[in-house]
Design a protein around this motif. Structure first.
Motif, PDB file in Angstrom:
ATOM      1  N   THR A 181     -10.916   7.633  -5.065  1.00 49.02           N
ATOM      2  CA  THR A 181     -10.625   7.008  -3.775  1.00 49.02           C
ATOM      3  C   THR A 181     -10.395   5.512  -3.929  1.00 49.02           C
ATOM      4  O   THR A 181      -9.474   4.949  -3.308  1.00 49.02           O
ATOM      5  N   ALA A 182     -11.203   4.860  -4.742  1.00 50.03           N
ATOM      6  CA  ALA A 182     -11.033   3.426  -4.966  1.00 50.03           C
ATOM      7  C   ALA A 182      -9.683   3.127  -5.620  1.00 50.03           C
ATOM      8  O   ALA A 182      -9.011   2.153  -5.264  1.00 50.03           O
ATOM      9  N   ALA A 183      -9.276   3.972  -6.567  1.00 53.54           N
ATOM     10  CA  ALA A 183      -7.986   3.768  -7.226  1.00 53.54           C
ATOM     11  C   ALA A 183      -6.832   3.970  -6.250  1.00 53.54           C
ATOM     12  O   ALA A 183      -5.841   3.222  -6.276  1.00 53.54           O
ATOM     13  N   VAL A 184      -6.938   4.984  -5.384  1.00 51.47           N
ATOM     14  CA  VAL A 184      -5.913   5.213  -4.368  1.00 51.47           C
ATOM     15  C   VAL A 184      -5.849   4.024  -3.408  1.00 51.47           C
ATOM     16  O   VAL A 184      -4.768   3.496  -3.108  1.00 51.47           O
ATOM     17  N   ALA A 185      -7.012   3.585  -2.921  1.00 53.54           N
ATOM     18  CA  ALA A 185      -7.055   2.495  -1.958  1.00 53.54           C
ATOM     19  C   ALA A 185      -6.471   1.210  -2.539  1.00 53.54           C
ATOM     20  O   ALA A 185      -5.757   0.472  -1.852  1.00 53.54           O
ATOM     21  N   GLU A 186      -6.772   0.929  -3.789  1.00 56.53           N
ATOM     22  CA  GLU A 186      -6.248  -0.282  -4.413  1.00 56.53           C
ATOM     23  C   GLU A 186      -4.722  -0.299  -4.386  1.00 56.53           C
ATOM     24  O   GLU A 186      -4.100  -1.301  -4.051  1.00 56.53           O
ATOM     25  N   ARG A 187      -4.120   0.822  -4.692  1.00 57.69           N
ATOM     26  CA  ARG A 187      -2.657   0.898  -4.737  1.00 57.69           C
ATOM     27  C   ARG A 187      -2.031   0.903  -3.348  1.00 57.69           C
ATOM     28  O   ARG A 187      -1.046   0.221  -3.084  1.00 57.69           O
ATOM     29  N   VAL A 188      -2.620   1.677  -2.435  1.00 59.01           N
ATOM     30  CA  VAL A 188      -2.049   1.784  -1.093  1.00 59.01           C
ATOM     31  C   VAL A 188      -2.198   0.474  -0.322  1.00 59.01           C
ATOM     32  O   VAL A 188      -1.277   0.030   0.364  1.00 59.01           O
ATOM     33  N   HIS A 189      -3.346  -0.159  -0.428  1.00 55.88           N
ATOM     34  CA  HIS A 189      -3.540  -1.432   0.263  1.00 55.88           C
ATOM     35  C   HIS A 189      -2.656  -2.521  -0.314  1.00 55.88           C
ATOM     36  O   HIS A 189      -2.301  -3.478   0.395  1.00 55.88           O
ATOM     37  N   ASP A 190      -2.271  -2.377  -1.563  1.00 57.06           N
ATOM     38  CA  ASP A 190      -1.418  -3.382  -2.191  1.00 57.06           C
ATOM     39  C   ASP A 190      -0.059  -3.470  -1.499  1.00 57.06           C
ATOM     40  O   ASP A 190       0.552  -4.535  -1.446  1.00 57.06           O
ATOM     41  N   TYR A 191       0.429  -2.336  -0.963  1.00 54.96           N
ATOM     42  CA  TYR A 191       1.716  -2.393  -0.248  1.00 54.96           C
ATOM     43  C   TYR A 191       1.546  -2.258   1.270  1.00 54.96           C
ATOM     44  O   TYR A 191       2.502  -1.993   2.001  1.00 54.96           O
ATOM     45  N   GLY A 192       0.306  -2.450   1.761  1.00 54.28           N
ATOM     46  CA  GLY A 192       0.085  -2.512   3.199  1.00 54.28           C
ATOM     47  C   GLY A 192      -0.137  -1.191   3.890  1.00 54.28           C
ATOM     48  O   GLY A 192      -0.082  -1.116   5.124  1.00 54.28           O
TER      49      GLY A 192
END
Length: 316
Positions: A181-192
């Motif tokens: 989940t942390a890895a997904v969130a890092e990537r998704v939040h990176d592009y908003g």
């Protein structure tokens, strides 16, 4: 003792959300002489006797702004109680029209970028509508148990990655789920984008997610809305969809629309069944789910869906 207090009459109202291909939408100001004059809202008005909702909306758009509605689809229904009246607002998204909007009643018009509202004051009933309009048309559900974590994370680093992602991995143990989940969130939040975790209100605060997504069982047992900015739910029928509205959920996933490997032997809703559920109770935006791809977005929206939710198809 019998309560003889009269039930307030609810006024039937239609509202049109004029949509641009990029997700932008139009707001209009209320003209002088009407309650809440100067407040911003979506164009529309009362349904006259003998009119269908679509007919009422077409008439209102022509009278208010001089356009001819040519393609629109039902979206959701909200009830709001003002000081002067109670209204049942049926919102339609208007995809195509003829003519250019003109302020025939002395109002003002403004186009809003997706997920924004830069004019004020806003009519009180429209808060949830503006939030709903910030949702993308495509909703992705992870399936690392089928494709592997690396494939999911790799897709989130490519152009056109999903704007909203639900992490649903029941086979992962808590430590592994937290890492993924942390890895997904890092990537998704990176592009908003936004990330939700399938679970309940007890999601650990240390996980940088934007909200939670309730199963149908969790929806039935949840007494109050979980304390998260975004809350969604999985539903299968009108009763569950109505419950999601009562709880104050921001969206729902409704399915399955087509046969799927995850529901062998269970008859699908089909598009007619999907529309029938929305017609009974759709107080929030609903994504169609089950055997769908990006090619099904237009069809889904014609049947009242906000958009399409995908599992395997989201990661191709």
């Amino acid at each position: 003792m019998i309560d003889e207090t009269p039930t307030p009459r609810i006024i039937e109202v239609v509202a049109g959300v004029l949509m641009r291909p990029d997700g932008g939408y139009m707001l209009g100001s209320r003209p002088e002489g009407k309650p809440y004059a100067g407040y911003w809202e979506f164009p529309g008005g009362k349904v006259e006797p003998g009119e269908s909702f679509e007919q009422a909306l077409a008439r209102e758009l022509e009278e208010e702004m001089g356009i001819r509605m040519t393609r629109a689809s039902y979206w959701l229904t909200r009830v709001h109680h003002y000081e002067h009246a109670s209204v049942r607002l049926r919102f339609f998204r208007v995809w195509e029209w003829q003519g250019e909007p003109r302020p025939l009643e002395g109002q003002r018009f403004a186009w809003m970028a997706p997920g924004t509202a830069t004019v004020e004051p806003m009519l009180p009933a429209n808060g949830p509508i503006l939030k709903a309009l910030s949702l993308p048309f495509l909703f992705a559900v992870t399936c690392a148990h089928l494709l592997g974590e690396a494939a999911i994370l790799r897709r989130l680093e490519t152009p056109g990655a999903p704007g909203i992602v639900l992490v649903r991995e029941p086979g992962l143990a808590p430590p592994a789920l937290a890492r993924f989940t942390a890895a997904v969130a890092e990537r998704v939040h990176d592009y908003g984008g936004r990330v939700l975790l399938h679970g309940d209100a007890a999601v650990p605060d240390r996980l940088a997610v934007d909200g939670v997504h309730l199963s149908a069982r969790g929806l039935a047992t949840c007494a109050t809305r979980p304390d998260w900015p975004w809350v969604g739910a999985s539903v299968h029928n009108a009763a569950e969809l109505a419950r999601a509205g009562e709880l104050g959920c921001d969206y729902a996933l409704l399915g399955h629309v087509r046969p799927t490997d995850s529901h062998p032997g269970e008859p699908p809703l089909g598009w007619e069944g999907f529309s029938a559920v929305l017609a009974v109770a759709a107080p929030l935006p609903v994504f169609a789910l089950g055997g769908l791809t990006t090619r099904d977005v237009d069809e889904a929206q014609r049947h009242g869906a906000h958009g399409v939710a995908m599992m395997r198809g989201a990661w191709a």
